[in-house]
Enzyme design. Sequence first.
Site, PDB file in Angstrom:
ATOM      1  N   ARG A   1       8.346 -41.795 -12.420  1.00 50.45           N
ATOM      2  CA  ARG A   1       6.986 -41.067 -12.234  1.00 50.45           C
ATOM      3  C   ARG A   1       6.338 -41.607 -13.190  1.00 50.45           C
ATOM      4  NH1 ARG A   1       6.864 -34.873 -10.847  1.00 50.45           N
ATOM      5  NH2 ARG A   1       4.861 -35.608 -10.203  1.00 50.45           N
TER       6      ARG A   1
ATOM      7  N   ASN B   1      -1.763 -32.344 -17.634  1.00 46.68           N
ATOM      8  CA  ASN B   1      -0.903 -31.596 -17.033  1.00 46.68           C
ATOM      9  C   ASN B   1      -1.162 -31.342 -15.504  1.00 46.68           C
ATOM     10  OD1 ASN B   1       1.160 -29.530 -17.401  1.00 46.68           O
ATOM     11  ND2 ASN B   1      -0.168 -28.131 -16.862  1.00 46.68           N
ATOM     12  N   LYS B   2      -0.582 -30.651 -14.715  1.00 47.99           N
ATOM     13  CA  LYS B   2      -0.445 -30.455 -13.397  1.00 47.99           C
ATOM     14  C   LYS B   2      -1.838 -30.149 -13.032  1.00 47.99           C
ATOM     15  CE  LYS B   2       0.656 -29.521  -8.854  1.00 47.99           C
ATOM     16  NZ  LYS B   2       1.122 -30.363  -8.043  1.00 47.99           N
TER      17      LYS B   2
ATOM     18  N   ASP C   1       2.142 -32.132 -19.550  1.00 44.78           N
ATOM     19  CA  ASP C   1       3.224 -33.381 -19.561  1.00 44.78           C
ATOM     20  C   ASP C   1       2.836 -34.365 -20.572  1.00 44.78           C
ATOM     21  OD1 ASP C   1       4.785 -33.434 -16.612  1.00 44.78           O
ATOM     22  OD2 ASP C   1       2.959 -32.122 -16.554  1.00 44.78           O
TER      23      ASP C   1
ATOM     24  N   GLN D   1       5.623 -24.811  -6.987  1.00 44.82           N
ATOM     25  CA  GLN D   1       6.289 -24.568  -8.138  1.00 44.82           C
ATOM     26  C   GLN D   1       6.068 -23.303  -8.895  1.00 44.82           C
ATOM     27  OE1 GLN D   1       4.352 -27.481  -7.741  1.00 44.82           O
ATOM     28  NE2 GLN D   1       5.576 -29.075  -8.810  1.00 44.82           N
TER      29      GLN D   1
END
Length: 357
Positions: free
Chosen positions: A97, A255-256, A245, A200
């Site tokens: 990823r 981030n997400k 992240d 999540q």
Amino acid sequence: MSTGFGNTPALDDSVRVEGGVVRILDRRVFPEAVDWVTAHDAEEVAAAIAAMVTQSSGPLYAAYAGLEITAGQLTGLAPDAARERMRVAGHALETARPTNNHPREAVQRVLAAVDEAAQAPGATTAQLVEAAVDAARSGARLYRERSHRLATAAVELLPDGARLLTHCWMDSYLIELVRAAREVGKRFDWVATETRPYLQGARLTAHTLAEFGEHVTLITDSMGAAALAPGSAIGPIDALVTAADRVALDGSVVNKVGTLGLAIAASAFDVPFYALVQSPDPEAPTAADIVMEQRDPAEVLHTLGRRTASALVTDAWYPAFDVTPPRFVTRIATDRGVFVPERVSDYFAPAVAGASA
């Protein structure tokens, strides 16, 4: 699976090396099912990472585990061939990823240890294996220790009893944040977004907080701004707290996807946004230097394997991450203290002052 209000939630032990294989708890179906994906080599571990079997800190633990079993498979290879096999395994893991930097960190640590061992006169494959295994196991332990240090720094920003909005799954950061808070007698009230399309937040974050005995309220992703607004029935929200992240040296937080919208809303309503990361990325001067993962748009048309979009809908878009500019970030908590985003590059200064005003 752990239950009750203990100190070891199930997701704190979600990657294991057993009998020469890697077993990864399948977070795509947890907690409805407790299934383990078995990987026999580093390439299978990489495939599991790419397929979202594990996320957040999970790819780091999985990468270390993949490198450990790869080392165990080197018997019979000459030292040069063994090093090449480790490099190939490392490449598969660090490219599984593109945005999550954790596997790359694991690969760099283990390959550096192997290369160092190879420089010794008469180095044998057995010595390379020992170096790789030691680096993998100690790296995983160090990651947990660093997560606790950054959590301790973050807890200092948060008053006892604060109501915290979080987004997606912070993994070791969340687990250590709860532990660090309890070490100083603090408890928080949590609001978690569900985090489409893999949910999540609903399945991992909320479940883990409940395992800890923390109070958590679940909201849909579209409710974040309403929750942050003054007068909200769920409020007041005292802080938005998420993992990152990646953090660029200019203070941009990756981030997400969805974090950006929450950060803008938090800024509009004078709610601080604290991002947690072990360290900024020294190889990313700005967010433009970070590859943003674009996942299969078809994933947006489904939720947990079931199509939730109309059969007539064929087009979708799924950026897995977004970028929050530093002007919307209040502080960045690291394992070397807390920084204002514009000074986060000071993390790498010879003498780190710690918290910045």
